[in-house]
Design a protein around this motif. Structure first.
Motif, PDB file in Angstrom:
ATOM      1  N   LEU A 116       0.827  -1.206   0.000  1.00 52.27           N
ATOM      2  CA  LEU A 116       0.000   0.000   0.000  1.00 52.27           C
ATOM      3  C   LEU A 116       0.862   1.258   0.000  1.00 52.27           C
ATOM      4  O   LEU A 116       0.596   2.211  -0.741  1.00 52.27           O
ATOM      5  CB  LEU A 116      -0.919  -0.003   1.219  1.00 52.27           C
ATOM      6  CG  LEU A 116      -2.117  -0.955   1.169  1.00 52.27           C
ATOM      7  CD1 LEU A 116      -2.766  -1.071   2.541  1.00 52.27           C
ATOM      8  CD2 LEU A 116      -3.129  -0.481   0.145  1.00 52.27           C
ATOM      9  N   THR A 129      -7.418   6.988  -0.480  1.00 49.36           N
ATOM     10  CA  THR A 129      -7.562   5.576  -0.845  1.00 49.36           C
ATOM     11  C   THR A 129      -6.589   4.718  -0.050  1.00 49.36           C
ATOM     12  O   THR A 129      -6.950   3.645   0.453  1.00 49.36           O
ATOM     13  CB  THR A 129      -7.321   5.394  -2.350  1.00 49.36           C
ATOM     14  OG1 THR A 129      -8.265   6.189  -3.079  1.00 49.36           O
ATOM     15  CG2 THR A 129      -7.466   3.938  -2.758  1.00 49.36           C
ATOM     16  N   HIS A 133      -7.792   1.732   2.600  1.00 45.15           N
ATOM     17  CA  HIS A 133      -7.377   0.329   2.483  1.00 45.15           C
ATOM     18  C   HIS A 133      -6.560  -0.113   3.698  1.00 45.15           C
ATOM     19  O   HIS A 133      -6.728  -1.239   4.194  1.00 45.15           O
ATOM     20  CB  HIS A 133      -6.552   0.132   1.213  1.00 45.15           C
ATOM     21  CG  HIS A 133      -7.339   0.266  -0.057  1.00 45.15           C
ATOM     22  ND1 HIS A 133      -8.693   0.045  -0.121  1.00 45.15           N
ATOM     23  CD2 HIS A 133      -6.951   0.586  -1.327  1.00 45.15           C
ATOM     24  CE1 HIS A 133      -9.119   0.222  -1.363  1.00 45.15           C
ATOM     25  NE2 HIS A 133      -8.087   0.554  -2.101  1.00 45.15           N
ATOM     26  N   THR A 136      -8.816  -0.789   6.587  1.00 52.06           N
ATOM     27  CA  THR A 136      -9.506  -2.069   6.388  1.00 52.06           C
ATOM     28  C   THR A 136      -8.606  -3.236   6.772  1.00 52.06           C
ATOM     29  O   THR A 136      -9.037  -4.183   7.446  1.00 52.06           O
ATOM     30  CB  THR A 136      -9.945  -2.206   4.917  1.00 52.06           C
ATOM     31  OG1 THR A 136     -10.906  -1.191   4.610  1.00 52.06           O
ATOM     32  CG2 THR A 136     -10.556  -3.570   4.650  1.00 52.06           C
ATOM     33  N   TRP A 137      -7.356  -3.173   6.349  1.00 47.18           N
ATOM     34  CA  TRP A 137      -6.401  -4.238   6.638  1.00 47.18           C
ATOM     35  C   TRP A 137      -6.128  -4.348   8.135  1.00 47.18           C
ATOM     36  O   TRP A 137      -6.170  -5.445   8.713  1.00 47.18           O
ATOM     37  CB  TRP A 137      -5.111  -3.988   5.869  1.00 47.18           C
ATOM     38  CG  TRP A 137      -4.026  -4.982   6.108  1.00 47.18           C
ATOM     39  CD1 TRP A 137      -2.838  -4.773   6.755  1.00 47.18           C
ATOM     40  CD2 TRP A 137      -4.014  -6.358   5.702  1.00 47.18           C
ATOM     41  NE1 TRP A 137      -2.089  -5.920   6.774  1.00 47.18           N
ATOM     42  CE2 TRP A 137      -2.782  -6.921   6.136  1.00 47.18           C
ATOM     43  CE3 TRP A 137      -4.912  -7.165   5.026  1.00 47.18           C
ATOM     44  CZ2 TRP A 137      -2.441  -8.245   5.909  1.00 47.18           C
ATOM     45  CZ3 TRP A 137      -4.578  -8.497   4.791  1.00 47.18           C
ATOM     46  CH2 TRP A 137      -3.355  -9.027   5.230  1.00 47.18           C
ATOM     47  N   MET A 176      -7.051  -4.016  -5.630  1.00 51.35           N
ATOM     48  CA  MET A 176      -7.282  -3.670  -4.225  1.00 51.35           C
ATOM     49  C   MET A 176      -8.739  -3.328  -3.958  1.00 51.35           C
ATOM     50  O   MET A 176      -9.260  -3.616  -2.873  1.00 51.35           O
ATOM     51  CB  MET A 176      -6.397  -2.482  -3.830  1.00 51.35           C
ATOM     52  CG  MET A 176      -4.930  -2.821  -3.674  1.00 51.35           C
ATOM     53  SD  MET A 176      -3.972  -1.344  -3.277  1.00 51.35           S
ATOM     54  CE  MET A 176      -2.306  -2.012  -3.288  1.00 51.35           C
ATOM     55  N   GLU A 177      -9.408  -2.698  -4.917  1.00 44.46           N
ATOM     56  CA  GLU A 177     -10.794  -2.277  -4.675  1.00 44.46           C
ATOM     57  C   GLU A 177     -11.702  -3.460  -4.348  1.00 44.46           C
ATOM     58  O   GLU A 177     -12.357  -3.466  -3.307  1.00 44.46           O
ATOM     59  CB  GLU A 177     -11.319  -1.484  -5.873  1.00 44.46           C
ATOM     60  CG  GLU A 177     -10.715  -0.096  -6.009  1.00 44.46           C
ATOM     61  CD  GLU A 177     -11.002   0.788  -4.811  1.00 44.46           C
ATOM     62  OE1 GLU A 177     -12.090   0.650  -4.202  1.00 44.46           O
ATOM     63  OE2 GLU A 177     -10.146   1.610  -4.471  1.00 44.46           O
ATOM     64  N   PHE A 180     -10.287  -5.432  -0.987  1.00 36.71           N
ATOM     65  CA  PHE A 180     -10.499  -4.792   0.307  1.00 36.71           C
ATOM     66  C   PHE A 180     -11.983  -4.590   0.608  1.00 36.71           C
ATOM     67  O   PHE A 180     -12.371  -4.540   1.780  1.00 36.71           O
ATOM     68  CB  PHE A 180      -9.736  -3.473   0.382  1.00 36.71           C
ATOM     69  CG  PHE A 180      -8.262  -3.659   0.627  1.00 36.71           C
ATOM     70  CD1 PHE A 180      -7.811  -4.202   1.815  1.00 36.71           C
ATOM     71  CD2 PHE A 180      -7.330  -3.315  -0.333  1.00 36.71           C
ATOM     72  CE1 PHE A 180      -6.454  -4.391   2.055  1.00 36.71           C
ATOM     73  CE2 PHE A 180      -5.974  -3.498  -0.111  1.00 36.71           C
ATOM     74  CZ  PHE A 180      -5.535  -4.042   1.084  1.00 36.71           C
TER      75      PHE A 180
END
Length: 357
Positions: A116, A129, A133, A136-137, A176-177, A180
């Motif tokens: 990332l 963005t 992400h 989220t991770w 990734m979209e 995630f």
């Protein structure tokens, strides 16, 4: 009239205004200033010339304000030049070099945080963005540690799936979209929802995306089911628009919902191999590793987009439908095009299982 001793009389005030306006015009357009007051006023424009003549005859006093306003409106806008000192330019160049150097140091790292970070440094996506992400991770890792039993195990499988994409260099900015999104929804569902049965489905992203639970694999994106729902909605909108003369006013809420769901799915498309937009599956199947594509899902997506293009009369969806058909032009594992026993064109159901047609 002004009480200032140095204020010009009305007789001379308009030539001064005209000279200023003409000088501005000359600076912007390259005009040449020469001659007496009448020539200067003419160069500045009809409004100034008229005002100058009126001032000489004594009729300009009452109209002076209006004429000045017209002169200012006719004058070209000022040119604003942005100047950056050598120090600022050097500092920006150093920051750019530092970002590239840091990205180079992270090239071989497969930690999701580093992937990332590297994408951000290389400008593959913006700070918002990246932060979304990363959050989220981090939240998924924390939940997998805190949840009990089966919930932790199922979420851990999805977390491991994202990490394996990074390990193989497949966690690209576009991938990734969907990855995630799936991870975020797994974290939420395993924290709050009741335990599912194998095959259960849920819609997320405001009803646009279908997730399906696969025992031992967590909640997974289901592109075929998602596009099936969108295709049905597109068919209803198309039928309604064809049954009435004024299609634009037909089922406005359904048309709005159709656009929203189409755009959500287009945002989740991955340019597979850089060749065509695909909606991928992120779990192992039939001995094949993710990400893989379904010929059925791609075909349903193409039909839904084509129908939507007609129902909404928007070429962008028709264009996307043609692009999606790229899956049927490439052989597995990139696409689903295969040769049949008669040497004709056949299409696999899944890119990881080319013999199943």
């Amino acid at each position: 009239m002004s009480d200032r001793p140095d204020a010009p009389s009305p007789r001379f005030r308009w030539p001064i205004v005209a000279l200023a306006a003409a000088a501005a015009a000359a600076t912007a357009g390259g005009a040449t200033l020469a001659g007496d007051d009448d020539e200067i006023a003419a160069a500045a424009g009809p409004a100034i010339a008229t005002a100058s003549e009126e001032s000489r005859t004594g009729r300009g006093e009452a109209r002076e304000t209006d004429a000045l306003r017209r002169a200012r409106a006719a004058a070209p806008p000022p040119v604003v030049l942005r100047w950056r000192s050598p120090e600022v330019k050097a500092d920006a160049a150093l920051r750019k070099l530092a970002r590239r150097a840091e990205a180079g140091e992270l090239r071989d790292s497969t930690r999701v945080r580093d992937v990332l970070r590297r994408g951000l440094l290389l400008g593959q996506f913006d700070r918002d963005t990246h932060d979304r992400h990363l959050a989220t991770w981090e939240e998924a890792l924390e939940a997998a540690e805190d949840l009990p039993g089966r919930r932790a195990k199922e979420l851990g499988v999805v977390v491991d799936g994202v990490q394996r994409l990074a390990d193989r260099g497949l966690l690209s900015a576009s991938r990734m979209e969907p990855a995630f999104l799936m991870l975020r929804e797994n974290t939420r569902l395993w924290r709050t929802a009741k335990l599912p049965a194998n095959g259960d489905r849920r819609t997320v992203a405001d009803g646009a995306v279908v997730l399906q639970y696969y025992d031992g694999r967590g909640w997974q994106l289901q592109p075929l089911a998602t596009w099936g729902k969108i295709n049905a909605l597109a068919a209803r909108c198309l039928a309604a628009s064809q049954s009435r003369e004024d299609g634009e006013r037909t089922c406005p809420q359904q048309r709005k919902r159709l656009r929203e769901r189409l755009d959500t799915m287009l945002d989740l498309a991955v340019p597979r191999g850089g060749r065509y937009p695909a909606w991928e599956y992120f779990f192992s199947y039939a001995g094949g590793s993710p990400p893989w594509v379904s010929g059925m899902a791609q075909a349903t997506a193409a039909q839904a987009l084509a129908r939507a293009g007609s129902a909404l009369d928007e070429d962008r969806y028709r264009d996307e439908a043609r692009e999606v058909l790229g899956a049927f032009e490439h052989r597995p594992p990139l696409g689903v095009a295969v040769r049949g026993p008669d040497d004709g064109d056949h299409y696999a159901l899944y890119s990881v299982q080319p013999d199943l047609r």
